[in-house]
Design an enzyme around this catalytic site. Structure first.
Site, PDB file in Angstrom:
ATOM      1  N   TYR A 249       0.879  -1.166  -0.114  1.00 38.75           N
ATOM      2  CA  TYR A 249       0.014  -0.012  -0.141  1.00 38.75           C
ATOM      3  C   TYR A 249       0.930   1.164  -0.003  1.00 38.75           C
ATOM      4  CZ  TYR A 249      -4.914   0.424  -0.008  1.00 38.75           C
ATOM      5  OH  TYR A 249      -6.279   0.692  -0.241  1.00 38.75           O
TER       6      TYR A 249
ATOM      7  N   ARG B 100      -1.126  -2.112 -18.372  1.00 32.88           N
ATOM      8  CA  ARG B 100      -2.411  -1.405 -18.415  1.00 32.88           C
ATOM      9  C   ARG B 100      -2.543  -0.387 -17.452  1.00 32.88           C
ATOM     10  NH1 ARG B 100      -6.461  -2.469 -21.099  1.00 32.88           N
ATOM     11  NH2 ARG B 100      -5.157  -4.099 -21.991  1.00 32.88           N
TER      12      ARG B 100
ATOM     13  N   ASP C 262      -5.047  14.358 -25.452  1.00 31.35           N
ATOM     14  CA  ASP C 262      -5.286  12.848 -25.112  1.00 31.35           C
ATOM     15  C   ASP C 262      -4.643  12.055 -25.870  1.00 31.35           C
ATOM     16  OD1 ASP C 262      -5.887  10.623 -24.166  1.00 31.35           O
ATOM     17  OD2 ASP C 262      -8.355  10.800 -24.181  1.00 31.35           O
TER      18      ASP C 262
ATOM     19  N   GLU D  98      -0.157   4.954  -0.593  1.00 33.37           N
ATOM     20  CA  GLU D  98      -0.965   6.345  -0.588  1.00 33.37           C
ATOM     21  C   GLU D  98       0.033   7.498  -0.557  1.00 33.37           C
ATOM     22  OE1 GLU D  98      -5.427   5.652   0.867  1.00 33.37           O
ATOM     23  OE2 GLU D  98      -4.256   6.884   2.016  1.00 33.37           O
TER      24      GLU D  98
ATOM     25  N   THR E  84      -2.479   6.569 -22.003  1.00 25.84           N
ATOM     26  CA  THR E  84      -2.281   5.281 -21.728  1.00 25.84           C
ATOM     27  C   THR E  84      -0.880   4.645 -21.849  1.00 25.84           C
ATOM     28  OG1 THR E  84      -2.999   4.332 -23.772  1.00 25.84           O
ATOM     29  CG2 THR E  84      -4.705   4.672 -22.145  1.00 25.84           C
TER      30      THR E  84
ATOM     31  N   LYS F 119      -0.874   0.775 -24.757  1.00 22.35           N
ATOM     32  CA  LYS F 119      -1.153   0.543 -26.146  1.00 22.35           C
ATOM     33  C   LYS F 119       0.150   0.380 -27.103  1.00 22.35           C
ATOM     34  CE  LYS F 119      -5.807   2.695 -26.217  1.00 22.35           C
ATOM     35  NZ  LYS F 119      -6.053   3.571 -24.567  1.00 22.35           N
TER      36      LYS F 119
HETATM   37  C1  LIG Z   1      -8.293   8.543 -26.525  1.00 20.17           C
HETATM   38  C2  LIG Z   1      -8.604   7.766 -25.477  1.00 20.17           C
HETATM   39  N1  LIG Z   1      -8.401   8.163 -24.332  1.00 20.17           N
HETATM   40  C3  LIG Z   1      -8.802   7.677 -22.980  1.00 20.17           C
HETATM   41  C4  LIG Z   1      -8.767   6.000 -23.010  1.00 20.17           C
HETATM   42  C5  LIG Z   1      -9.077   5.544 -21.944  1.00 20.17           C
HETATM   43  O1  LIG Z   1      -8.194   4.657 -21.467  1.00 20.17           O
HETATM   44  P1  LIG Z   1      -8.503   3.394 -20.367  1.00 20.17           P
HETATM   45  O2  LIG Z   1      -9.351   2.154 -21.411  1.00 20.17           O
HETATM   46  O3  LIG Z   1      -7.192   2.992 -19.887  1.00 20.17           O
HETATM   47  O4  LIG Z   1      -9.291   4.096 -19.399  1.00 20.17           O
HETATM   48  C6  LIG Z   1      -8.817   5.555 -24.527  1.00 20.17           C
HETATM   49  C7  LIG Z   1      -8.766   3.949 -24.392  1.00 20.17           C
HETATM   50  O5  LIG Z   1      -8.955   3.464 -25.542  1.00 20.17           O
HETATM   51  C8  LIG Z   1      -8.507   6.287 -25.405  1.00 20.17           C
HETATM   52  O6  LIG Z   1      -8.517   5.737 -26.803  1.00 20.17           O
END
Ligand SMILES: Cc1ncc(COP(=O)(O)O)c(C=O)c1O
Length: 420
Positions: A59, A240, A205, A61, A231, A234
């Site tokens: 843990y 993950r 994003d 935090e 993320t 990918k």
């Molecule tokens: C553009 C975009 N933002 C956010 C996410 C969210 O990722 P997660 O599935 O890890 O929550 C994705 C997932 O495919 C994505 O394609």
């Protein structure tokens, strides 16, 4: 790596054969079918080892040197390495590696910059926006006032004029650039210019292209965005999870938006695995991989178009392709089922300007596929052309499902994801 022969698998088999069977079944499925889902990849044995390590027990935090729990001195080292490697890899002043997922990273970015009810401009969902970009079934659509921009009906490219006009008219608090299904590079400089002209924050994003950015195969949002969300699982080929990058001025707000505002204890095994993946992504071999991912996707897109599918924007700059299989007489959902039976695993998706307004029907229209996992397996241009022909042959009913399945098995045997 062979899951069947690591001691942990033997332990699981003895203690819980039911679950062991499931794990081995999934391993077999991944090794004998083609993983064409654009968001998936095969992590390395080293990343897997970190994920399956006793760091999972801890843990933690808080942040390194300032934890709520005792006994964090060793996991602190892992998080510091992950942060340092992420900063170096992406040239960012600050990195937060605790976000549990891409969606958690987006939630934290909004929490850092916005208040409920604020206006946000983002790519509309039918045009490739993600759930976290204002979907009514997601927190984003419930808590913020999202204004969607779109792609041009002719070219399929982001309509920059519309972005500029909407930003001027609505004066959003933030503009989101990034997508879950847009195959082309994002012009981050353009979005920065619009954000500056209208007094908005810019959130990139980069969940999809961040691995290409790491390998120098796509432009980086880091110099332009106030916060970059990503993320790690990918093209980047890590565990993950999520990550946020920003300048020093927003560092504290971002960290506090992750913990304690939106998350509790950090997942230290995942953070260690992220550190391993960042280390791998900094190598010349990863740059070669990232460029090959794009080269493969370009060949696959061209071959699919040659087979009669209508490829959105006429191609791709990235690992990702979206296409309309309608010219072959099927919609995306039907095609996904037929292809899965033949061992080719991909997604269906909405297609800009052709999907209509019925949400369920819209998501059944197109196909979304990518080359990250196939490239990790060592497949190249030659295999992409073969896969496109196989895929189209199945959809046209020219190749029997069983015959296609045999060919897929043969191909995967030649390119095992975990050799040996
Ligand atoms: C553009 C975009 N933002 C956010 C996410 C969210 O990722 P997660 O599935 O890890 O929550 C994705 C997932 O495919 C994505 O394609």
């Amino acid at each position: 790596m062979s899951v069947t022969h690591v001691p942990e698998a033997d332990v699981l088999r003895r203690q819980d054969p039911e679950l062991a069977e499931i794990l081995l079944g999934e391993r077999e499925r991944q090794a004998t079918t083609l993983q064409l889902i654009a968001a998936e990849n095969f992590i390395s044995p080293a990343v897997l080892a970190a994920l399956g390590s006793p760091l999972a027990n801890k843990y933690a935090e808080g942040y390194p040197g300032a934890r709520h729990h005792g006994g964090c001195e060793i996991v602190d080292l892992a998080e510091r390495i992950a942060v340092d490697r992420a900063r170096a890899l992406f040239g960012a002043e600050h990195a937060n590696v605790q976000a549990h997922s891409g969606s958690s990273a987006m939630l934290a970015a909004y929490a850092a910059l916005l208040r409920p009810g604020d206006t946000v401009l983002a790519l509309g969902l039918p045009d490739g926006g993600h759930l976290t970009h204002g979907s009514p079934v997601n927190f984003s659509g419930r808590w913020f006032d999202f204004i969607p921009y779109g792609v041009d009906a002719e070219t399929g490219l982001i309509d920059h004029d519309q972005v500029r006009t909407l930003a001027r008219g609505h004066r959003p608090k933030a503009i989101v650039c990034g997508s879950t299904a847009y195959p082309r590079h994002i012009d981050y400089a353009f979005f920065r210019e619009v954000a500056d002209a209208t007094g908005a924050y810019l959130i990139a994003d980069a969940a999809h292209p961040i691995g290409l950015v790491a390998g120098g195969a796509a432009p980086s949002p880091v110099p332009y965005a106030d916060i970059v969300c990503a993320t790690t699982h990918k093209v980047l080929r890590g565990p993950r999870g999520g990550m946020l990058l920003c300048g020093g001025a927003l560092a504290e707000r971002v960290d506090r938006a992750v913990f304690p505002f939106t998350q509790g204890g950090a997942q230290m095994h995942t953070i260690a695995a992220k550190a391993v993946a960042f280390g791998e992504a900094a190598t010349p071999a990863f740059a070669v991989y990232a460029h090959q991912v794009v080269a493969n996707a370009r060949v696959l897109a061209a071959a699919l178009e040659g087979e009669g599918l209508s490829v959105t924007t006429g191609g791709t700059d990235t690992h990702l392709i979206t296409a309309d299989p309608a010219p072959l007489g099927v919609d995306g959902r039907t095609a996904r089922g037929q292809l899965a039976a033949a061992g080719m695993v991909l997604d269906c998706c909405a297609l800009p300007h052709v999907s209509g307004t019925d949400v369920t029907a819209a998501h059944a229209r197109g196909l979304r596929l990518g080359t990250a996992a196939l490239t990790t397996q060592g497949m190249r241009e030659e295999e992409m052309a073969r896969i496109a022909a196989l895929l189209a042959g199945v959809l046209r009913d020219e190749i029997e499902t069983r015959k296609a399945r045999d060919e897929v098995r043969e191909l995967t045997l030649a390119f095992p994801p975990y050799p040996g």
